[in-house]
Design a protein around this motif. Structure first.
Motif, PDB file in Angstrom:
ATOM      1  N   VAL A  88       0.850  -1.188   0.000  1.00  0.00           N
ATOM      2  CA  VAL A  88       0.000   0.000   0.000  1.00  0.00           C
ATOM      3  C   VAL A  88       0.892   1.247   0.000  1.00  0.00           C
ATOM      4  CG1 VAL A  88      -1.756   1.314   1.249  1.00  0.00           C
ATOM      5  CG2 VAL A  88      -1.846  -1.192   1.211  1.00  0.00           C
ATOM      6  N   LEU A  89       0.635   2.159  -0.953  1.00  0.00           N
ATOM      7  CA  LEU A  89       1.431   3.379  -1.067  1.00  0.00           C
ATOM      8  C   LEU A  89       0.689   4.616  -0.585  1.00  0.00           C
ATOM      9  CD1 LEU A  89       3.036   2.866  -4.599  1.00  0.00           C
ATOM     10  CD2 LEU A  89       3.998   2.267  -2.364  1.00  0.00           C
ATOM     11  N   SER A  90      -0.567   4.751  -0.973  1.00  0.00           N
ATOM     12  CA  SER A  90      -1.312   5.943  -0.583  1.00  0.00           C
ATOM     13  C   SER A  90      -2.796   5.619  -0.495  1.00  0.00           C
ATOM     14  CB  SER A  90      -1.087   7.087  -1.578  1.00  0.00           C
ATOM     15  OG  SER A  90      -1.684   6.795  -2.829  1.00  0.00           O
ATOM     16  N   VAL A  91      -3.482   6.379   0.338  1.00  0.00           N
ATOM     17  CA  VAL A  91      -4.922   6.215   0.544  1.00  0.00           C
ATOM     18  C   VAL A  91      -5.533   7.609   0.548  1.00  0.00           C
ATOM     19  CG1 VAL A  91      -6.731   5.300   2.042  1.00  0.00           C
ATOM     20  CG2 VAL A  91      -4.496   4.160   1.957  1.00  0.00           C
ATOM     21  N   ARG A  92      -6.459   7.851  -0.378  1.00  0.00           N
ATOM     22  CA  ARG A  92      -7.100   9.163  -0.488  1.00  0.00           C
ATOM     23  C   ARG A  92      -8.606   9.014  -0.355  1.00  0.00           C
ATOM     24  NH1 ARG A  92      -9.064  11.549  -5.026  1.00  0.00           N
ATOM     25  NH2 ARG A  92      -7.956  10.079  -6.360  1.00  0.00           N
ATOM     26  N   GLY A 131       2.603   1.202   3.566  1.00  0.00           N
ATOM     27  CA  GLY A 131       3.641   0.297   4.035  1.00  0.00           C
ATOM     28  C   GLY A 131       3.151  -1.108   4.288  1.00  0.00           C
ATOM     29  N   ASN A 132       1.837  -1.285   4.481  1.00  0.00           N
ATOM     30  CA  ASN A 132       1.288  -2.623   4.703  1.00  0.00           C
ATOM     31  C   ASN A 132       1.357  -3.453   3.428  1.00  0.00           C
ATOM     32  OD1 ASN A 132       0.693  -2.066   7.341  1.00  0.00           O
ATOM     33  ND2 ASN A 132      -1.533  -2.128   7.103  1.00  0.00           N
ATOM     34  N   LEU A 133       1.484  -4.755   3.614  1.00  0.00           N
ATOM     35  CA  LEU A 133       1.405  -5.700   2.502  1.00  0.00           C
ATOM     36  C   LEU A 133       0.014  -6.314   2.518  1.00  0.00           C
ATOM     37  CD1 LEU A 133       2.972  -7.183   0.223  1.00  0.00           C
ATOM     38  CD2 LEU A 133       3.529  -8.948   1.906  1.00  0.00           C
ATOM     39  N   VAL A 134      -0.677  -6.223   1.378  1.00  0.00           N
ATOM     40  CA  VAL A 134      -2.038  -6.742   1.289  1.00  0.00           C
ATOM     41  C   VAL A 134      -2.162  -7.675   0.082  1.00  0.00           C
ATOM     42  CG1 VAL A 134      -3.049  -4.696   2.377  1.00  0.00           C
ATOM     43  CG2 VAL A 134      -2.864  -4.796  -0.128  1.00  0.00           C
ATOM     44  N   ALA A 153       1.560  -1.231  10.719  1.00  0.00           N
ATOM     45  CA  ALA A 153       0.869  -0.156  11.432  1.00  0.00           C
ATOM     46  C   ALA A 153       1.504   0.176  12.783  1.00  0.00           C
ATOM     47  CB  ALA A 153      -0.606  -0.514  11.600  1.00  0.00           C
ATOM     48  N   PRO A 154       2.016  -0.808  13.565  1.00  0.00           N
ATOM     49  CA  PRO A 154       2.623  -0.445  14.858  1.00  0.00           C
ATOM     50  C   PRO A 154       3.770   0.554  14.752  1.00  0.00           C
ATOM     51  CG  PRO A 154       2.202  -2.802  14.782  1.00  0.00           C
ATOM     52  CD  PRO A 154       1.941  -2.277  13.401  1.00  0.00           C
ATOM     53  N   LEU A 155       4.446   0.599  13.592  1.00  0.00           N
ATOM     54  CA  LEU A 155       5.562   1.526  13.426  1.00  0.00           C
ATOM     55  C   LEU A 155       5.109   2.978  13.424  1.00  0.00           C
ATOM     56  CD1 LEU A 155       7.602  -0.388  10.709  1.00  0.00           C
ATOM     57  CD2 LEU A 155       8.265  -0.053  13.086  1.00  0.00           C
ATOM     58  N   PHE A 156       3.826   3.206  13.143  1.00  0.00           N
ATOM     59  CA  PHE A 156       3.334   4.582  13.090  1.00  0.00           C
ATOM     60  C   PHE A 156       3.185   5.198  14.477  1.00  0.00           C
ATOM     61  CE2 PHE A 156       2.653   3.414   8.781  1.00  0.00           C
ATOM     62  CZ  PHE A 156       2.716   4.615   8.069  1.00  0.00           C
ATOM     63  N   SER A 157       3.408   4.426  15.515  1.00  0.00           N
ATOM     64  CA  SER A 157       3.423   4.994  16.869  1.00  0.00           C
ATOM     65  C   SER A 157       4.786   5.593  17.211  1.00  0.00           C
ATOM     66  CB  SER A 157       3.068   3.915  17.900  1.00  0.00           C
ATOM     67  OG  SER A 157       4.049   2.890  17.911  1.00  0.00           O
ATOM     68  N   ASP A 202      10.285  -3.053  -0.625  1.00  0.00           N
ATOM     69  CA  ASP A 202       9.995  -4.039   0.409  1.00  0.00           C
ATOM     70  C   ASP A 202      11.187  -4.178   1.359  1.00  0.00           C
ATOM     71  OD1 ASP A 202       8.144  -6.119   1.443  1.00  0.00           O
ATOM     72  OD2 ASP A 202       9.782  -7.473   0.899  1.00  0.00           O
ATOM     73  N   GLY A 203      12.401  -4.105   0.795  1.00  0.00           N
ATOM     74  CA  GLY A 203      13.606  -4.186   1.620  1.00  0.00           C
ATOM     75  C   GLY A 203      13.760  -3.001   2.550  1.00  0.00           C
ATOM     76  N   VAL A 204      13.467  -1.792   2.051  1.00  0.00           N
ATOM     77  CA  VAL A 204      13.538  -0.599   2.902  1.00  0.00           C
ATOM     78  C   VAL A 204      12.535  -0.694   4.046  1.00  0.00           C
ATOM     79  CG1 VAL A 204      13.149   1.896   2.997  1.00  0.00           C
ATOM     80  CG2 VAL A 204      14.388   0.906   1.068  1.00  0.00           C
ATOM     81  N   LEU A 205      11.301  -1.085   3.723  1.00  0.00           N
ATOM     82  CA  LEU A 205      10.275  -1.197   4.758  1.00  0.00           C
ATOM     83  C   LEU A 205      10.640  -2.265   5.783  1.00  0.00           C
ATOM     84  CD1 LEU A 205       7.162  -0.900   2.438  1.00  0.00           C
ATOM     85  CD2 LEU A 205       7.970   0.815   4.077  1.00  0.00           C
ATOM     86  N   ALA A 206      11.214  -3.376   5.321  1.00  0.00           N
ATOM     87  CA  ALA A 206      11.645  -4.422   6.251  1.00  0.00           C
ATOM     88  C   ALA A 206      12.779  -3.932   7.141  1.00  0.00           C
ATOM     89  CB  ALA A 206      12.080  -5.661   5.471  1.00  0.00           C
ATOM     90  N   ALA A 207      13.690  -3.125   6.581  1.00  0.00           N
ATOM     91  CA  ALA A 207      14.797  -2.580   7.373  1.00  0.00           C
ATOM     92  C   ALA A 207      14.287  -1.619   8.432  1.00  0.00           C
ATOM     93  CB  ALA A 207      15.795  -1.879   6.445  1.00  0.00           C
TER      94      ALA A 207
END
Length: 243
Positions: free
Chosen positions: A9-13, A51-54, A78-82, A115-120
């Motif tokens: 998921v990249l963006s939600v409008r 950032g989520n994988l769906v 989602a927990p990373l957004f805290s 995906d690698g950046v998000l995993a890092a």
């Protein structure tokens, strides 16, 4: 059109009273937009997080029509957004990708790198753990879209030793010898960009400055405001973490 694939998921409008237009990156089919009915609901909001994988399923009667999209959560970040710093990094890297990639064109290297950046970021929320991966992703994005930097040899001397700068105009590397007397006009080239490995804070910030110059000039011209604001927030938070 019917497509079923895992996607980042990249963006939600927001769209309409309850729906949302979601842009997500698949490996084989590139960036795919879709309308999610009830996408702003309490049930779907945690799923449709950048950032989520769906697992997405897109359906449309014609190729020109915005597809209807249903999603199933595969992996949540989602927990990373805290945490302010990881949240800012995910905001930026997903917003950048959504803003510059054309729809429907596969970029498997970018998908894997994102995906690698998000995993890092997930593995080590402190920026020292993912800062270099983020810079490399930004430079790969430039290269994949036809604006890659020429970092193989010095533009002034033709040599390959002590490449330490980049011309802000041509995007070509310049050696210490070739830059003599003109260092202030050039962008620093951190060692990890060419050689890989870890980096100190100063090098990470130099790498972000380098990539940011060309992203703003070549990819975000005319649409930079909101997208680059996410990058500014990220760099400010990195600098606060360093201080």
């Amino acid at each position: 059109m019917h497509l079923r694939a895992e996607a980042i998921v990249l963006s939600v409008r927001a769209h309409g009273e309850h729906g949302a237009v979601v842009r997500a990156l698949t490996e084989a089919h590139g960036l795919q937009p879709g309308y999610v009915r009830g996408g702003r609901s309490r049930r779907l909001k945690p799923v449709l997080q950048p950032g989520n994988l769906v697992l997405g399923e897109w359906r449309a009667r014609t190729e020109e029509q915005l597809a209807s999209l249903t999603t199933e959560l595969v992996h949540s970040r989602a927990p990373l957004f805290s945490e302010p710093l990881p949240a800012a990094a995910i905001d930026w890297v997903t917003a950048l990708t959504a803003a510059v990639l054309p729809e429907g064109q596969p970029y498997p290297r970018l998908h894997a790198a994102l995906d690698g950046v998000l995993a890092a970021i997930e593995a080590a929320p402190a920026a020292r753990g993912w800062g270099t991966a983020l810079v490399r992703y930004e430079l790969l994005l430039l290269a994949e879209l036809g604006f890659g930097l020429d970092l193989e040899r010095c533009a002034a001397t033709g040599g390959t030793a002590e490449l330490a700068f980049v011309s802000p105009r041509s995007g070509a590397a310049v050696s210490r010898a070739g830059a003599a007397g003109y260092e202030a006009r050039l962008l620093p080239l951190p060692g990890f960009v060419a050689a890989g490995g870890t980096a100190e804070w100063r090098e990470i910030l130099d790498g972000l400055q380098l990539a940011g110059h060309f992203l703003e000039r070549d990819l975000l011209t005319g649409r930079a405001g909101e997208t680059l604001a996410a990058r500014t927030r990220l760099i400010d938070r990195i600098k606060r973490a360093v201080a």
